[in-house]
Scaffold this active site. Structure first.
Site, PDB file in Angstrom:
ATOM      1  N   LYS A 129       0.845  -1.202   0.000  1.00 43.58           N
ATOM      2  CA  LYS A 129       0.000   0.000   0.000  1.00 43.58           C
ATOM      3  C   LYS A 129       0.875   1.245   0.000  1.00 43.58           C
ATOM      4  CE  LYS A 129      -3.225   2.505   3.048  1.00 43.58           C
ATOM      5  NZ  LYS A 129      -3.856   2.491   4.395  1.00 43.58           N
ATOM      6  N   ASP A 156      -2.889  10.416   3.806  1.00 39.43           N
ATOM      7  CA  ASP A 156      -4.310  10.102   3.852  1.00 39.43           C
ATOM      8  C   ASP A 156      -5.042  11.133   4.707  1.00 39.43           C
ATOM      9  OD1 ASP A 156      -6.806   8.943   3.816  1.00 39.43           O
ATOM     10  OD2 ASP A 156      -6.313   7.403   5.300  1.00 39.43           O
ATOM     11  N   LYS A 211     -10.330  13.064   8.251  1.00 41.54           N
ATOM     12  CA  LYS A 211      -9.848  12.640   9.556  1.00 41.54           C
ATOM     13  C   LYS A 211      -9.762  13.836  10.495  1.00 41.54           C
ATOM     14  CE  LYS A 211      -6.641   8.948   8.041  1.00 41.54           C
ATOM     15  NZ  LYS A 211      -7.130   7.833   8.869  1.00 41.54           N
ATOM     16  N   ASP A 259       1.308   6.155   6.046  1.00 44.74           N
ATOM     17  CA  ASP A 259       0.297   5.313   5.418  1.00 44.74           C
ATOM     18  C   ASP A 259       0.817   4.629   4.161  1.00 44.74           C
ATOM     19  OD1 ASP A 259      -2.201   4.292   5.943  1.00 44.74           O
ATOM     20  OD2 ASP A 259      -3.237   5.671   4.602  1.00 44.74           O
ATOM     21  N   ASP A 316     -12.339   7.189   3.962  1.00 52.16           N
ATOM     22  CA  ASP A 316     -11.126   6.959   4.741  1.00 52.16           C
ATOM     23  C   ASP A 316     -10.705   5.491   4.720  1.00 52.16           C
ATOM     24  OD1 ASP A 316      -8.973   7.708   6.268  1.00 52.16           O
ATOM     25  OD2 ASP A 316     -10.041   7.595   8.177  1.00 52.16           O
ATOM     26  N   GLU A 375      -9.656   3.854   2.128  1.00 44.70           N
ATOM     27  CA  GLU A 375      -9.201   3.922   0.743  1.00 44.70           C
ATOM     28  C   GLU A 375      -8.097   2.927   0.427  1.00 44.70           C
ATOM     29  OE1 GLU A 375      -5.846   5.204   2.635  1.00 44.70           O
ATOM     30  OE2 GLU A 375      -7.882   5.822   3.108  1.00 44.70           O
ATOM     31  N   ARG A 392      -7.727  -0.245   1.047  1.00 41.38           N
ATOM     32  CA  ARG A 392      -8.191  -1.524   0.488  1.00 41.38           C
ATOM     33  C   ARG A 392      -8.649  -1.374  -0.959  1.00 41.38           C
ATOM     34  NH1 ARG A 392     -12.404  -2.051   5.244  1.00 41.38           N
ATOM     35  NH2 ARG A 392     -10.655  -0.908   6.158  1.00 41.38           N
TER      36      ARG A 392
END
Length: 460
Positions: A228, A233, A240, A251, A310, A312, A314
């Site tokens: 990933k 993010d 967030k 992230d 949020d 995102e 996956r």
């Protein structure tokens, strides 16, 4: 510069590693002056203690490092590193106190202690250097340390200097170093190449979304790593709160971990065909950001209802996993800083992993502790599948209810791994508090354990 052992030297100071339970007996076997000096300086062999013993000329004659008790060592990793960081400048040679397995682990810890993230501010070098002991594979240990330092550097770099462009550059640099091939699919080409969810997540940022595809090796079993690469993010339109956004530079920790693992594999020249896929995006807020309530169509053809922008990671992994599955790998592994639920379940130290393959799980867990890289198996609990099926689309990217969040995320990803033999890691990628050889900041998790397990997993 990656950490390395000091060159061999006759001037290296002998270093004795002292078990606390055996310290008294060890001192009784030494000259009286040594025992008296140790007692006068309060040396008991406790974890992290370090002491120089002078010779008759007043110059250091040997060094002692406390190794604690077995029960104390069970609560720590890289015990010797705690003492190494306290030793004065010089070159040291471990002379006694460690068996072969402990020697290799503690040597790695010593090298990792020398890591400094000095991109923006000089941190100063570690004073004590270690000469490689006889009988250890110094090149292999240096490779593990270099891979971990690569991962740490990538995660520690703030998003202003580690966006999709810079992550691509890091992958290209690694590919160049080892003669790997690399290609990048970006922007509108993502749509043309049927990678729509990577595009959807990253389209709101002016730092353009892309898929990085690196390949190395021409013979042997096929191993595909998917990491990933969400370089920052915000949470998207489901923004967030500030406290939750503070560490979002990490992230992309999954991509950093797979690049570190790839470095280990290529350095060792493992006889396999390696592919590394990194969907690199920034999840931003803009007028063209994907929205809660949207339904996205994935590369695999499955539709996904967006109930939280949020969730995102996956989404971008899903397209990359579907692409990876089409290549029919012998083993497919994804690594991601994916869910807070994993942290609630096992905390920041353990790397949770999922697999349906019992042999792979056993191979991994049997070597993880020896690599000072602990892992914990989590269940692909199939009865939870209905939680990711919303009705309006094939899948829900953020099931309501709050239960089993790491498991439902893993089940979501498994849908896209197809028929591949699949393993997923939901890592944290960060040390929240400093510890010997593990400074606060970015951390590789699961990579050393996987590297040690791959020969058995792939019959190399």
């Amino acid at each position: 510069m990656p950490p390395v052992f000091a060159p061999p030297s006759d001037a290296a100071l002998p270093l004795h590693v002292i078990d606390q339970d055996k310290c008294k007996d060890w001192l009784q076997q030494q000259p009286v002056f040594v025992a008296d000096w140790a007692q006068a300086n309060g040396f008991t062999g406790a974890c992290g203690q370090a002491l120089l013993i002078p010779g008759s000329d007043g110059k250091p004659d040997m060094a002692l490092a406390g190794y604690g008790t077995p029960s104390q060592r069970a609560r720590r990793r890289f015990v010797l590193a705690g003492a190494a960081e306290k030793l004065p400048k010089g070159v040291y040679a471990i002379t006694s106190g460690l068996d072969q397995q402990a020697l290799e682990t503690e040597c790695l810890g010593w090298l990792l202690s020398s890591y400094r993230f000095g991109r923006y501010h000089s941190q100063g070098d570690m004073a004590a250097a270690l000469m490689a002991p006889e009988g250890v594979d110094s090149a292999a240990i240096e490779s593990l340390a270099a891979a971990e330092c690569l991962t740490r550097d990538l995660i520690n770099t703030p998003s202003s200097d580690m966006g999709p462009d810079e992550l691509q550059a890091a992958a290209e640099s690694l590919a160049k170093q080892f003669g790997a091939s690399i290609s990048v699919t970006q922007d509108a080409d993502l749509l043309e190449q049927n990678l729509p969810m990577i595009h959807a997540v990253g389209r709101a940022s002016d730092r353009r979304p892309r898929l990085i595809d690196m390949t190395w090796g021409e013979t042997g079993p096929k191993l595909t790593l998917v990491g990933k690469g969400v370089c920052f993010d915000t949470g998207g339109l489901n923004l967030k709160p500030g406290a939750s956004m503070g560490l979002m530079k990490k992230d992309m920790g999954g991509s950093a971990a797979v690049l570190g693992l790839a470095r280990m594999i290529m350095t060792a020249g493992l006889p396999l065909q390696l592919r590394v896929l990194i969907p690199a995006v920034e999840n931003s807020v803009s007028c063209n950001a994907f929205r809660p309530g949207d339904v996205l169509t994935s590369r695999k053809g499955l539709t996904v209802e967006i109930n939280n922008t949020d969730a995102e990671g996956r989404l971008v992994l899903a397209d990359a996993l579907a692409l990876a599955d089409e290549g029919k790998p012998d083993l497919l592994i994804s690594m991601a800083t994916l869910t807070g639920a994993a942290r609630v379940a096992v905390g920041p130290d353990l790397a949770p992993f999922y697999t349906d393959n019992e042999e792979d799980a056993a191979a991994l867990t049997s070597v993880a502790n020896a690599q000072a890289d602990p892992v914990w198996r989590m269940p692909f609990h199939t009865p939870y599948e209905p939680k990711i099926e919303p009705g309006i689309a094939d899948l829900d990217n953020a099931p309501a209810g709050g239960f089993a969040g790491s498991i439902t995320a893993a089940l979501f990803l498994r849908r896209f791994a197809g028929e591949s033999r699949y393993m997923h890691f939901d890592i944290y990628g960060w040390n929240p508090t400093a510890a010997p050889a593990r400074p606060k900041g970015g951390a590789g998790q699961g990579a050393r354990a996987l590297f040690a397990a791959l020969p058995k997993m792939l019959n190399l």
